[in-house]
Design a protein around this motif. Structure first.
Motif, PDB file in Angstrom:
ATOM      1  N   VAL A  11       0.888  -1.165   0.000  1.00 38.26           N
ATOM      2  CA  VAL A  11       0.000   0.000   0.000  1.00 38.26           C
ATOM      3  C   VAL A  11       0.926   1.214   0.000  1.00 38.26           C
ATOM      4  O   VAL A  11       1.735   1.370   0.919  1.00 38.26           O
ATOM      5  N   PRO A  12       0.879   2.058  -1.038  1.00 38.46           N
ATOM      6  CA  PRO A  12       1.843   3.147  -1.177  1.00 38.46           C
ATOM      7  C   PRO A  12       2.024   3.968   0.104  1.00 38.46           C
ATOM      8  O   PRO A  12       1.057   4.463   0.682  1.00 38.46           O
ATOM      9  N   SER A  13       3.294   4.046   0.545  1.00 39.62           N
ATOM     10  CA  SER A  13       3.697   4.840   1.707  1.00 39.62           C
ATOM     11  C   SER A  13       3.036   4.403   3.006  1.00 39.62           C
ATOM     12  O   SER A  13       3.096   5.118   4.003  1.00 39.62           O
ATOM     13  N   SER A  14       2.429   3.214   3.015  1.00 42.69           N
ATOM     14  CA  SER A  14       1.692   2.808   4.204  1.00 42.69           C
ATOM     15  C   SER A  14       2.027   1.395   4.668  1.00 42.69           C
ATOM     16  O   SER A  14       2.330   1.175   5.843  1.00 42.69           O
ATOM     17  N   VAL A  15       1.974   0.430   3.760  1.00 40.88           N
ATOM     18  CA  VAL A  15       2.275  -0.960   4.100  1.00 40.88           C
ATOM     19  C   VAL A  15       3.439  -1.418   3.234  1.00 40.88           C
ATOM     20  O   VAL A  15       3.339  -1.421   1.999  1.00 40.88           O
ATOM     21  N   ILE A  16       4.532  -1.806   3.881  1.00 44.31           N
ATOM     22  CA  ILE A  16       5.797  -2.073   3.189  1.00 44.31           C
ATOM     23  C   ILE A  16       6.242  -3.512   3.421  1.00 44.31           C
ATOM     24  O   ILE A  16       6.133  -4.036   4.534  1.00 44.31           O
ATOM     25  N   LEU A  17       6.769  -4.137   2.373  1.00 47.57           N
ATOM     26  CA  LEU A  17       7.408  -5.447   2.476  1.00 47.57           C
ATOM     27  C   LEU A  17       8.910  -5.285   2.315  1.00 47.57           C
ATOM     28  O   LEU A  17       9.369  -4.622   1.387  1.00 47.57           O
ATOM     29  N   HIS A  18       9.660  -5.886   3.218  1.00 51.32           N
ATOM     30  CA  HIS A  18      11.112  -5.966   3.099  1.00 51.32           C
ATOM     31  C   HIS A  18      11.531  -7.433   3.095  1.00 51.32           C
ATOM     32  O   HIS A  18      11.156  -8.181   4.002  1.00 51.32           O
ATOM     33  N   GLU A  19      12.284  -7.825   2.086  1.00 50.30           N
ATOM     34  CA  GLU A  19      12.925  -9.142   2.064  1.00 50.30           C
ATOM     35  C   GLU A  19      14.382  -8.929   2.453  1.00 50.30           C
ATOM     36  O   GLU A  19      15.089  -8.148   1.816  1.00 50.30           O
ATOM     37  N   ILE A  20      14.815  -9.611   3.517  1.00 55.57           N
ATOM     38  CA  ILE A  20      16.086  -9.299   4.160  1.00 55.57           C
ATOM     39  C   ILE A  20      16.997 -10.524   4.189  1.00 55.57           C
ATOM     40  O   ILE A  20      16.541 -11.638   4.442  1.00 55.57           O
ATOM     41  N   GLU A  21      18.270 -10.308   3.926  1.00 57.32           N
ATOM     42  CA  GLU A  21      19.250 -11.396   4.011  1.00 57.32           C
ATOM     43  C   GLU A  21      19.493 -11.775   5.473  1.00 57.32           C
ATOM     44  O   GLU A  21      19.953 -10.954   6.268  1.00 57.32           O
ATOM     45  N   ALA A  22      19.166 -13.006   5.801  1.00 59.31           N
ATOM     46  CA  ALA A  22      19.408 -13.526   7.160  1.00 59.31           C
ATOM     47  C   ALA A  22      19.428 -15.051   7.064  1.00 59.31           C
ATOM     48  O   ALA A  22      18.490 -15.729   7.473  1.00 59.31           O
ATOM     49  N   PRO A  23      20.512 -15.610   6.506  1.00 63.69           N
ATOM     50  CA  PRO A  23      20.553 -17.045   6.182  1.00 63.69           C
ATOM     51  C   PRO A  23      20.293 -17.973   7.351  1.00 63.69           C
ATOM     52  O   PRO A  23      19.543 -18.952   7.225  1.00 63.69           O
ATOM     53  N   ARG A  24      20.893 -17.702   8.508  1.00 62.42           N
ATOM     54  CA  ARG A  24      20.723 -18.613   9.647  1.00 62.42           C
ATOM     55  C   ARG A  24      19.295 -18.593  10.168  1.00 62.42           C
ATOM     56  O   ARG A  24      18.754 -19.636  10.555  1.00 62.42           O
ATOM     57  N   VAL A  25      18.679 -17.428  10.171  1.00 67.29           N
ATOM     58  CA  VAL A  25      17.280 -17.330  10.603  1.00 67.29           C
ATOM     59  C   VAL A  25      16.373 -18.023   9.593  1.00 67.29           C
ATOM     60  O   VAL A  25      15.447 -18.755   9.965  1.00 67.29           O
ATOM     61  N   ALA A  26      16.637 -17.821   8.314  1.00 68.32           N
ATOM     62  CA  ALA A  26      15.809 -18.419   7.266  1.00 68.32           C
ATOM     63  C   ALA A  26      15.826 -19.943   7.334  1.00 68.32           C
ATOM     64  O   ALA A  26      14.824 -20.600   7.041  1.00 68.32           O
ATOM     65  N   ARG A  27      16.965 -20.514   7.727  1.00 70.07           N
ATOM     66  CA  ARG A  27      17.072 -21.975   7.800  1.00 70.07           C
ATOM     67  C   ARG A  27      16.289 -22.551   8.977  1.00 70.07           C
ATOM     68  O   ARG A  27      15.809 -23.683   8.916  1.00 70.07           O
ATOM     69  N   LYS A  28      16.153 -21.790  10.048  1.00 70.27           N
ATOM     70  CA  LYS A  28      15.556 -22.326  11.271  1.00 70.27           C
ATOM     71  C   LYS A  28      14.109 -21.881  11.514  1.00 70.27           C
ATOM     72  O   LYS A  28      13.388 -22.510  12.281  1.00 70.27           O
ATOM     73  N   ALA A  29      13.694 -20.806  10.889  1.00 68.19           N
ATOM     74  CA  ALA A  29      12.383 -20.228  11.182  1.00 68.19           C
ATOM     75  C   ALA A  29      11.238 -21.149  10.761  1.00 68.19           C
ATOM     76  O   ALA A  29      11.314 -21.855   9.756  1.00 68.19           O
ATOM     77  N   LYS A  30      10.172 -21.096  11.570  1.00 64.75           N
ATOM     78  CA  LYS A  30       8.965 -21.864  11.287  1.00 64.75           C
ATOM     79  C   LYS A  30       7.761 -20.933  11.326  1.00 64.75           C
ATOM     80  O   LYS A  30       7.819 -19.852  11.922  1.00 64.75           O
ATOM     81  N   PRO A  31       6.638 -21.342  10.704  1.00 70.28           N
ATOM     82  CA  PRO A  31       5.445 -20.489  10.691  1.00 70.28           C
ATOM     83  C   PRO A  31       5.026 -20.078  12.098  1.00 70.28           C
ATOM     84  O   PRO A  31       5.031 -20.877  13.019  1.00 70.28           O
ATOM     85  N   GLY A  32       4.665 -18.800  12.234  1.00 67.56           N
ATOM     86  CA  GLY A  32       4.208 -18.282  13.510  1.00 67.56           C
ATOM     87  C   GLY A  32       5.279 -17.595  14.320  1.00 67.56           C
ATOM     88  O   GLY A  32       4.971 -16.878  15.277  1.00 67.56           O
ATOM     89  N   GLN A  33       6.555 -17.793  13.983  1.00 63.92           N
ATOM     90  CA  GLN A  33       7.631 -17.170  14.748  1.00 63.92           C
ATOM     91  C   GLN A  33       7.903 -15.752  14.252  1.00 63.92           C
ATOM     92  O   GLN A  33       7.490 -15.359  13.156  1.00 63.92           O
TER      93      GLN A  33
END
Length: 286
Positions: A11-33
């Motif tokens: 949503v312009p200037s209101s709701v933002i998505l960021h995709e961030i480099e975080a390899p160790r977190v990406a490997r361990k993260a599960k839905p809801g965390q």
């Protein structure tokens, strides 16, 4: 440092998505965390539940609404910029089981939190019905992605600009009468989660909600995120963020959130007054 590899304004200037480099977190993260982000050395620590993870690319995605100073700073960060700190994964993951018919109810930016949960529920062999709600079409995020992973998607909007006019509880009530769910997962504004929980309580339908009290350290040390569940004090950061919606003290949760908002408003007003006083002093000196 944790570099932003993709930015999208949902949503312009209101709701933002960021995709961030975080390899160790990406490997361990599960839905809801969730993770905790800090943009600068002196910045505020902001907890955000992950909207997506990609272990192959080593990235995690968060979606946030610009509602205060810290999220406004987050919104200024672009692709190639970086967060100073990223901590996670934190909290207990969602219990993903094959239970039959799962209804996922999302409102506002809660839809982002619901996305990986709905996907995991579908992958586990459940039949997934998704009900999404927003004030208008412009604020209904991730509709296409949620539709792709759902057996049935129902969109609701306050003004009728997309889907049906009305609330998510209207759609859920109709669904309960014709296609009873085995589990309801509701994530969104506190009034919405409370209304959903009250609706399913009378039918004895197990309901999970994801709570968003103020957090500081994310490890249960500060106690800022305490909530009352089933008459017991819990910490959302380590005992949650998901709880049985029928056991949550929503009155207490709302009071705590309003207290923090009132304190924040008072602090901002005091800061504004100080700045105006400084400007007036400088004008006199000039």
């Amino acid at each position: 440092m944790f570099k932003i590899v993709r930015k999208e304004e949902l949503v312009p200037s209101s709701v933002i998505l960021h995709e961030i480099e975080a390899p160790r977190v990406a490997r361990k993260a599960k839905p809801g965390q969730f993770i905790i982000l800090k943009a600068t050395e002196t910045g505020e620590r902001i907890p955000l539940t992950m909207a997506d993870t990609n272990p192959e690319t080593g990235t995690v995605s968060v979606i946030f609404m610009v509602v205060g100073k810290s999220t406004a700073i987050f919104a200024t960060l672009n692709e190639g910029d970086a967060y100073m700190d990223l901590i996670g994964p934190l909290g207990r993951p969602t219990d993903i089981e094959q239970v039959g018919h799962v209804v996922c109810v999302g409102g506002g930016t809660g839809i982002a939190v619901l996305h990986p949960i709905a996907r995991a529920m579908k992958k586990a062999g459940n039949r997934v019905t998704t009900i999404l709600g927003a004030r208008s079409e412009n604020f209904l995020i991730l509709k296409d992605r949620m539709d792709a992973l759902s057996d049935n998607l129902i969109a609701m909007s306050d003004d009728g600009s997309t889907g049906r006019k009305g609330f998510v509880t209207d759609a859920l009530k109709e669904l309960m009468a014709t296609d009873r769910p085995n589990l309801v997962v509701a994530i969104g504004p506190v009034p919405m989660m409370r209304a959903v929980s009250e609706l399913t309580r009378s039918e004895g339908i197990h309901t999970l909600v994801s709570l968003n009290p103020v957090m500081v350290d994310g490890t249960g040390m500060c106690g800022g995120c305490r909530v009352t569940v089933g008459g017991e004090v819990k910490f959302a950061c380590v005992d949650g963020p998901e709880f049985d919606g029928h056991k949550v003290d929503f009155n207490g949760l709302a009071q705590r959130l309003n207290a923090y908002k009132a304190a924040e408003t008072e602090a901002m007003e005091a800061h504004r007054c100080r700045m105006e006083a400084q400007v007036q002093q400088l004008e006199k000196q000039a």
